[in-house]
Design a protein around this motif. Sequence first.
Motif, PDB file in Angstrom:
ATOM      1  N   ARG A   1       0.818  -1.218   0.000  1.00 26.71           N
ATOM      2  CA  ARG A   1       0.000   0.000   0.000  1.00 26.71           C
ATOM      3  C   ARG A   1       0.855   1.273   0.000  1.00 26.71           C
ATOM      4  NH1 ARG A   1      -5.705  -0.478  -0.622  1.00 26.71           N
ATOM      5  NH2 ARG A   1      -6.224  -2.624  -0.034  1.00 26.71           N
ATOM      6  N   LEU A   2       2.119   1.154  -0.271  1.00 26.68           N
ATOM      7  CA  LEU A   2       3.006   2.316  -0.235  1.00 26.68           C
ATOM      8  C   LEU A   2       2.554   3.361  -1.244  1.00 26.68           C
ATOM      9  CD1 LEU A   2       6.442   0.470   0.001  1.00 26.68           C
ATOM     10  CD2 LEU A   2       4.916   1.190   1.845  1.00 26.68           C
ATOM     11  N   ARG A   3       2.662   4.636  -0.874  1.00 26.98           N
ATOM     12  CA  ARG A   3       2.186   5.715  -1.731  1.00 26.98           C
ATOM     13  C   ARG A   3       3.056   6.955  -1.547  1.00 26.98           C
ATOM     14  NH1 ARG A   3      -3.806   6.465   0.597  1.00 26.98           N
ATOM     15  NH2 ARG A   3      -3.723   8.527  -0.385  1.00 26.98           N
ATOM     16  N   ALA A   4       3.151   7.731  -2.590  1.00 24.09           N
ATOM     17  CA  ALA A   4       4.004   8.920  -2.568  1.00 24.09           C
ATOM     18  C   ALA A   4       3.519   9.948  -1.566  1.00 24.09           C
ATOM     19  CB  ALA A   4       4.083   9.533  -3.963  1.00 24.09           C
ATOM     20  N   ASP A   5       2.198  10.034  -1.366  1.00 21.05           N
ATOM     21  CA  ASP A   5       1.654  11.042  -0.462  1.00 21.05           C
ATOM     22  C   ASP A   5       1.430  10.504   0.954  1.00 21.05           C
ATOM     23  OD1 ASP A   5      -0.420   9.322  -1.068  1.00 21.05           O
ATOM     24  OD2 ASP A   5      -1.926  10.909  -1.339  1.00 21.05           O
ATOM     25  N   ALA A   6       2.178   9.475   1.327  1.00 26.35           N
ATOM     26  CA  ALA A   6       2.096   8.968   2.703  1.00 26.35           C
ATOM     27  C   ALA A   6       2.523  10.059   3.680  1.00 26.35           C
ATOM     28  CB  ALA A   6       2.995   7.748   2.870  1.00 26.35           C
ATOM     29  N   PRO A   7       1.964  10.077   4.872  1.00 23.55           N
ATOM     30  CA  PRO A   7       2.380  11.077   5.861  1.00 23.55           C
ATOM     31  C   PRO A   7       3.769  10.749   6.396  1.00 23.55           C
ATOM     32  CG  PRO A   7       0.903   9.503   6.870  1.00 23.55           C
ATOM     33  CD  PRO A   7       0.935   9.165   5.406  1.00 23.55           C
ATOM     34  N   PRO A   8       4.394  11.642   7.145  1.00 25.09           N
ATOM     35  CA  PRO A   8       5.679  11.328   7.776  1.00 25.09           C
ATOM     36  C   PRO A   8       5.574  10.093   8.678  1.00 25.09           C
ATOM     37  CG  PRO A   8       5.228  13.678   7.905  1.00 25.09           C
ATOM     38  CD  PRO A   8       3.975  13.039   7.397  1.00 25.09           C
ATOM     39  N   PHE A   9       6.597   9.257   8.607  1.00 23.52           N
ATOM     40  CA  PHE A   9       6.658   8.025   9.403  1.00 23.52           C
ATOM     41  C   PHE A   9       7.872   8.054  10.324  1.00 23.52           C
ATOM     42  CE2 PHE A   9       3.451   6.130   6.824  1.00 23.52           C
ATOM     43  CZ  PHE A   9       3.122   4.877   7.337  1.00 23.52           C
ATOM     44  N   LEU A  10       7.700   7.513  11.516  1.00 20.31           N
ATOM     45  CA  LEU A  10       8.811   7.145  12.391  1.00 20.31           C
ATOM     46  C   LEU A  10       8.606   5.680  12.744  1.00 20.31           C
ATOM     47  CD1 LEU A  10      11.234   7.416  14.269  1.00 20.31           C
ATOM     48  CD2 LEU A  10       9.722   8.440  15.989  1.00 20.31           C
ATOM     49  N   VAL A  11       9.421   4.805  12.181  1.00 19.34           N
ATOM     50  CA  VAL A  11       9.335   3.360  12.409  1.00 19.34           C
ATOM     51  C   VAL A  11      10.375   2.971  13.456  1.00 19.34           C
ATOM     52  CG1 VAL A  11       9.472   1.080  11.339  1.00 19.34           C
ATOM     53  CG2 VAL A  11       8.577   3.033  10.029  1.00 19.34           C
ATOM     54  N   VAL A  12       9.943   2.227  14.476  1.00 23.21           N
ATOM     55  CA  VAL A  12      10.830   1.833  15.569  1.00 23.21           C
ATOM     56  C   VAL A  12      10.765   0.315  15.724  1.00 23.21           C
ATOM     57  CG1 VAL A  12      11.478   2.218  17.972  1.00 23.21           C
ATOM     58  CG2 VAL A  12      10.275   4.017  16.710  1.00 23.21           C
ATOM     59  N   HIS A  13      11.944  -0.324  15.793  1.00 19.07           N
ATOM     60  CA  HIS A  13      11.980  -1.785  15.921  1.00 19.07           C
ATOM     61  C   HIS A  13      13.232  -2.188  16.680  1.00 19.07           C
ATOM     62  CE1 HIS A  13       9.586  -5.110  13.985  1.00 19.07           C
ATOM     63  NE2 HIS A  13      10.548  -5.817  14.540  1.00 19.07           N
ATOM     64  N   GLY A  14      13.149  -3.296  17.420  1.00 17.23           N
ATOM     65  CA  GLY A  14      14.284  -3.806  18.179  1.00 17.23           C
ATOM     66  C   GLY A  14      15.025  -4.898  17.434  1.00 17.23           C
ATOM     67  N   THR A  15      16.333  -4.943  17.608  1.00 19.47           N
ATOM     68  CA  THR A  15      17.125  -5.956  16.916  1.00 19.47           C
ATOM     69  C   THR A  15      16.871  -7.354  17.455  1.00 19.47           C
ATOM     70  OG1 THR A  15      18.990  -5.670  18.449  1.00 19.47           O
ATOM     71  CG2 THR A  15      18.986  -4.308  16.451  1.00 19.47           C
ATOM     72  N   HIS A  16      16.409  -7.473  18.709  1.00 18.66           N
ATOM     73  CA  HIS A  16      16.220  -8.781  19.337  1.00 18.66           C
ATOM     74  C   HIS A  16      14.760  -9.226  19.341  1.00 18.66           C
ATOM     75  CE1 HIS A  16      20.316  -8.547  20.199  1.00 18.66           C
ATOM     76  NE2 HIS A  16      20.362  -8.966  21.452  1.00 18.66           N
ATOM     77  N   ASP A  17      13.937  -8.655  18.472  1.00 16.71           N
ATOM     78  CA  ASP A  17      12.517  -8.992  18.427  1.00 16.71           C
ATOM     79  C   ASP A  17      12.345 -10.457  18.014  1.00 16.71           C
ATOM     80  OD1 ASP A  17       9.724  -9.193  17.743  1.00 16.71           O
ATOM     81  OD2 ASP A  17       9.681  -7.015  17.590  1.00 16.71           O
ATOM     82  N   SER A  18      11.742 -11.255  18.885  1.00 17.42           N
ATOM     83  CA  SER A  18      11.546 -12.676  18.614  1.00 17.42           C
ATOM     84  C   SER A  18      10.271 -12.965  17.840  1.00 17.42           C
ATOM     85  CB  SER A  18      11.510 -13.463  19.935  1.00 17.42           C
ATOM     86  OG  SER A  18      12.749 -13.413  20.592  1.00 17.42           O
ATOM     87  N   LEU A  19       9.315 -12.038  17.823  1.00 13.71           N
ATOM     88  CA  LEU A  19       8.019 -12.290  17.207  1.00 13.71           C
ATOM     89  C   LEU A  19       7.918 -11.744  15.797  1.00 13.71           C
ATOM     90  CD1 LEU A  19       5.602 -11.636  20.213  1.00 13.71           C
ATOM     91  CD2 LEU A  19       6.707 -13.769  19.505  1.00 13.71           C
ATOM     92  N   LEU A  20       8.442 -10.548  15.566  1.00 16.45           N
ATOM     93  CA  LEU A  20       8.402  -9.928  14.242  1.00 16.45           C
ATOM     94  C   LEU A  20       9.818  -9.490  13.892  1.00 16.45           C
ATOM     95  CD1 LEU A  20       5.117  -7.854  14.678  1.00 16.45           C
ATOM     96  CD2 LEU A  20       5.421  -9.928  13.309  1.00 16.45           C
ATOM     97  N   PRO A  21      10.403 -10.042  12.856  1.00 19.02           N
ATOM     98  CA  PRO A  21      11.832  -9.824  12.599  1.00 19.02           C
ATOM     99  C   PRO A  21      12.162  -8.390  12.221  1.00 19.02           C
ATOM    100  CG  PRO A  21      10.814 -10.954  10.742  1.00 19.02           C
ATOM    101  CD  PRO A  21       9.776 -10.902  11.834  1.00 19.02           C
ATOM    102  N   VAL A  22      13.291  -7.929  12.703  1.00 11.44           N
ATOM    103  CA  VAL A  22      13.735  -6.569  12.401  1.00 11.44           C
ATOM    104  C   VAL A  22      13.988  -6.393  10.905  1.00 11.44           C
ATOM    105  CG1 VAL A  22      16.188  -7.082  12.797  1.00 11.44           C
ATOM    106  CG2 VAL A  22      15.328  -4.751  13.136  1.00 11.44           C
ATOM    107  N   THR A  23      14.320  -7.456  10.210  1.00 11.62           N
ATOM    108  CA  THR A  23      14.559  -7.361   8.764  1.00 11.62           C
ATOM    109  C   THR A  23      13.289  -6.943   8.015  1.00 11.62           C
ATOM    110  OG1 THR A  23      14.228  -9.763   8.719  1.00 11.62           O
ATOM    111  CG2 THR A  23      16.488  -8.970   8.649  1.00 11.62           C
ATOM    112  N   GLU A  24      12.128  -7.291   8.547  1.00 11.67           N
ATOM    113  CA  GLU A  24      10.860  -6.889   7.931  1.00 11.67           C
ATOM    114  C   GLU A  24      10.679  -5.376   8.018  1.00 11.67           C
ATOM    115  OE1 GLU A  24       6.090  -8.085   8.226  1.00 11.67           O
ATOM    116  OE2 GLU A  24       7.548  -8.934   9.628  1.00 11.67           O
TER     117      GLU A  24
END
Length: 410
Positions: free
Chosen positions: A321-344
């Motif tokens: 769903r990526l779009r050019a007019d998306a609002p500003p994002f701040l994405v935060v993720h931990g390197t040791h996340d066991s449930l959802l991988p940081v690579t995602e």
Amino acid sequence: MTQGFLLRQAINAALTANALRPVPGMWASVPAFFAGWLTTELAPQQLGATLVDAAVHVARHGASTRADRAGLALAALSAAGLTATMVSSRRAGQEMADALREIGVDDPGAGSPIDWRSSSRPFRMRRDDVARVGNLEYAPGGVRFRVDVYHHRDTPPNAPMLLQIHGGGWVIGSKDHQGLPLMVELASRGWVCAAVNYPLSPRASWPAHLIALKRAIGWLRENGGRFGGDPDFLAVTGGSAGGHLAAMVALTANDPEFQPGFEDVDTSVAACVPMYGAYDFAAETGIKQVRARVESRISEMVLGKGARFPEDYLAASPLARLRADAPPFLVVHGTHDSLLPVTEAREFVSRLRAISTSPVAYAELRGAQHAFDIFHSIRSDQVIRAIAAFLESVRARRSAVSPATDSRAG
């Protein structure tokens, strides 16, 4: 008593080791998360308990037996590991500041001393200057369509607003238990924050979750003024499944597909802060752990048994769903996340940056597990402060642009 001390310290050492390097594998992801999350974010408390236990044991029983010495050695190793975990948590402030600096935002609190009083009381969520109005109905349907509003007791006018979306794998969770430190902090600064429930799977199938959240946005725009809220500035945040849903809210603004019967309601948001979220619902990235999740029963529960692959999976995927007019994002993720991988998260940020004309900040927190922001800790308090700096910078930029836009229009 000696054997009990040895057993306690063996468990303590295992928990510390898992916090430093989570046990890998899908089968271990949930227990590795729970153990690592609590140990990592409560490291000062666990360190204190380790030292007290060792001191009391030596005072009462000495260190004459092999079990005594083994227990003390494990306690020493645990203490060293917990100290390393605390040092890693302390770096979160700089990691957040670096992420904001990349998009031209300064965090005025970066480098400030740790608030040990806050982190020593991790579950204290109240402040005298913050009021909560609970269980307001934003749509018919019972408890899953309720919202709690947090606001400054002085109800300052034209306050920016934030919608908090809880996680829980789309099947559990409640507005009562997540996002509280962030909302209370922002409310004390004059924001109006709303924590929202939404329908859960498997009783509800996609896109019922997103439709409900868009109804909540409409309700907040219409009713936020009762608490001092400004309908022209509404940001969204959430963690885990809430991070996925926050991203979907931001990337499907005013999409009639998700607004049946209320197509004319403005559901756009000014900024999005998804944390440790799921962004790839169709395994487009090819990441092994993501592919396993997509092929698991959780996807069937969320999307419904009749969901078609890949069409229905892509429809629920922020990555699609990526779009050019998306609002500003701040994405935060931990390197040791066991449930959802940081690579995602890395892949989502990379692709969003390639398309969006708005700033996209990414903070990767070394040593952080899933759900690191649920309660106060060394790490979470620094992350919250930086999120506030990001959101306030977005609002300042919008305020600076709006008068110029109005003058040109005139």
